[in-house]
Enzyme design. Sequence first.
Site, PDB file in Angstrom:
ATOM      1  CG  ASP A 474      -2.266   0.696   0.926  1.00 19.12           C
ATOM      2  OD1 ASP A 474      -2.231   1.801   0.356  1.00 19.12           O
ATOM      3  OD2 ASP A 474      -3.320   0.115   1.227  1.00 19.12           O
ATOM      4  CG  ASP A 501       2.437   5.726  -6.129  1.00 16.99           C
ATOM      5  OD1 ASP A 501       1.357   5.358  -6.651  1.00 16.99           O
ATOM      6  OD2 ASP A 501       2.875   6.886  -6.212  1.00 16.99           O
ATOM      7  CB  VAL A 502      -0.707   0.933  -8.096  1.00 18.08           C
ATOM      8  CG1 VAL A 502      -0.771  -0.199  -7.093  1.00 18.08           C
ATOM      9  CG2 VAL A 502      -1.794   1.963  -7.841  1.00 18.08           C
ATOM     10  CG  ASN A 528      -7.943  -4.444  -2.944  1.00 18.93           C
ATOM     11  OD1 ASN A 528      -9.156  -4.466  -3.133  1.00 18.93           O
ATOM     12  ND2 ASN A 528      -7.385  -3.856  -1.899  1.00 18.93           N
ATOM     13  CE1 TYR A 594     -13.956   2.615  -7.551  1.00 19.96           C
ATOM     14  CE2 TYR A 594     -16.186   1.907  -8.113  1.00 19.96           C
ATOM     15  CZ  TYR A 594     -14.959   1.661  -7.510  1.00 19.96           C
ATOM     16  OH  TYR A 594     -14.743   0.468  -6.883  1.00 19.96           O
ATOM     17  CE  LYS A 598     -12.368  -1.084  -9.459  1.00 20.56           C
ATOM     18  NZ  LYS A 598     -11.164  -1.637  -8.764  1.00 20.56           N
TER      19      LYS A 598
END
Length: 706
Positions: A474, A501-502, A528, A594, A598
């Site tokens: 995370d 950090d994605v 996730n 969102y 997604k």
Amino acid sequence: MESRWCESEARAAVERWGERHGEELALRVYSSRLLGADPALVLHGGGNTSSKGTHQTVLGEKVPALFVKASGYDLAAIVPEGLPATDLAWLRRLRAVETLDDEAMVNELRAALFDAAAATPSIETLMHAWLPARVVDHTHADAILALSNRADGEACLRDALGADAILLPYVKPGFDLARAAADAAEANPGATAMVLVQHGVFTWGETARESYERMIAVVDAAERWTERRQTRPLRVRGTPTELATARARAARLAPLLRGALATASGDPDRPWRRTILRPLLEREVLDFVDAEGARPLASTPPLTPDHLIRTKALPLWLELPDGGGRDDEARRARLRGALAAYARDYEAYLERHRALLPPGIRPADPMPRIVLAPGIGAVCAGPDAKAAGVVRDIARQTLAVKRRIAGAGGSYAGLSERDLFEMEYYALEQAKLGRAVRPRLGSEVALVTGAAGAIGAGIVRGLLREGCHVVATDLPGARLDALAAELAKDAGPRLAAVPLDVTDPDSVSAAFAEAALAFGGVDLVVANAGAAHVAPLAELSLDAFRRLEQVNLEGTLLLLREAARHFAAQATGGDVVLVSTKNVFAPGAGFGAYSATKAAAHQLARIASLELAPQDVRVNLVAPDAVFGDALRPSGLWQEVGPARMRARGLDAAGLEAYYRDRNLLKARITPEHVANAVVFFATRQTPTTGATLPVDGGLPDATPR
Ligand SMILES: [Zn+2]
């Protein structure tokens, strides 16, 4: 080596255990712990101790008893229950028997327990019973092994320890060794110590302190003898390798090695039996493997037969070209060649000694447990992180002792091949490893993003429950630290918390490198991490949209890309589970940023399922709805979305949760645990499925994937 006996600590032990178990046993526990606390004396459940006293039977009779360490207890943390009482008179009478095989001996040891439910006494129990002293200690002290494992070991031991110590040539542990030791002790009534050549050392005395301090004294004498003779230290060839360089190389090597060490399971759904790797990256180890003459010195048997079952007789020596870049194909070919040669040698060794294989024991896989690589260090393998950690500790200790032997001008002499085989497959030693059923994901590694959130933490817990190793990632900060602290006790070495950090490609690569250093690689990636934002399109700012695009879409892309590269290097397939959302199928007003980002991520995962299937990588999706989390870890998404929804519907927090519960067919409250169960379903590969979405929403007809 100095005595660590401390009168106040000894008194504290008597206060803690004395009333219930008597002062003598309390002190026995205390000095056992002192021995166990020093890795230079014993490692991981090695060594054993005893004391003789009396046991009161139900008839009120006091009978002689031997309190002896039971298997499954570690000296470092032993408690009185770890030294169960046995019938000393009976054990003494067993000396009249001419010979006793291992199974029959264990049966006698179990039958001699006064508490039928107690753990099985140590396989060295008869030695403790037949030595006449009240207190007996046994360790595998490094300093003693540094003398006994030399070609001229006997002369060195004599010189270092004087005439008071008995020297006993190697005999396999069990009944015969106990007999030989008892005979030798009787022939030398003044002795207070006995060295078992290529195995370890016994000392004894009338009190716990006396026996312990005699142990320290012989070990100290041996230590000084070798230290005084350090005239030929190993010399590094060329310039020493930087630790950071070794780390980077180990991170690149580990997935290749882990893939190559995996063995076929015969199950088409889960075709690989994997291992967990723990690299040993330390200055001393690096200097050893980089030194002149290191290879023949390191490619020798372990210090004591106690280690064999963990390490096998020999490590693999691996010299790999360091191309610097992504030259995985050439490196993998070299690696596979080296492992194939190791496996051939191991099979030949098995063949030579097959007649000694105890009935009912199956040969181990032919792969090494310790890999030594110049410029890198050591990489240690085991079925899980704990086991691999034990191998790593043994490797560290073994290399240190071999180095001291060479430094003192000695030539290393391990056990003969026959003795090695006999001990590696010694039925009792095999039993020590435990026949416990391995958990379903016991040798697997998962990397979970967004692990500190409500759903992420639930997934981490769910995977840990299945025995999985988890790299919980995370953004760096208190939330990730809190999760790591919360799970540390239960997860032990199976959990690594890694900041990630994605949205940053370097950070994503670095997290996979950390996973490789922690466990050897990754088998399951759970994507996730996500972010939410509420605004109608008319008011949606481009910045807000781009922020969600970065986290939800680019973050998924970067993760899938790195996972694909990693799985290709490891070459043992893999799984990806993307945490999608019901909004992909049934978007909501005010939730455009969102839902759109997604949905794009969802599509990427489906592309990944098409592209990666040939490598046996399965990519599946779970689509939860309305997971609120709990007070301790509320859902980040609902913290973002909740207030607007509550206003729109005129509800409070509890009312909002009830609203979402009541709108699904099953009237179910959806928890992070439910999402975790869906992830585990895919991770355990119970159906041949890829590219599929599993809704976790209580049944929402509008959102059913089709
Ligand atoms: Zn031993």
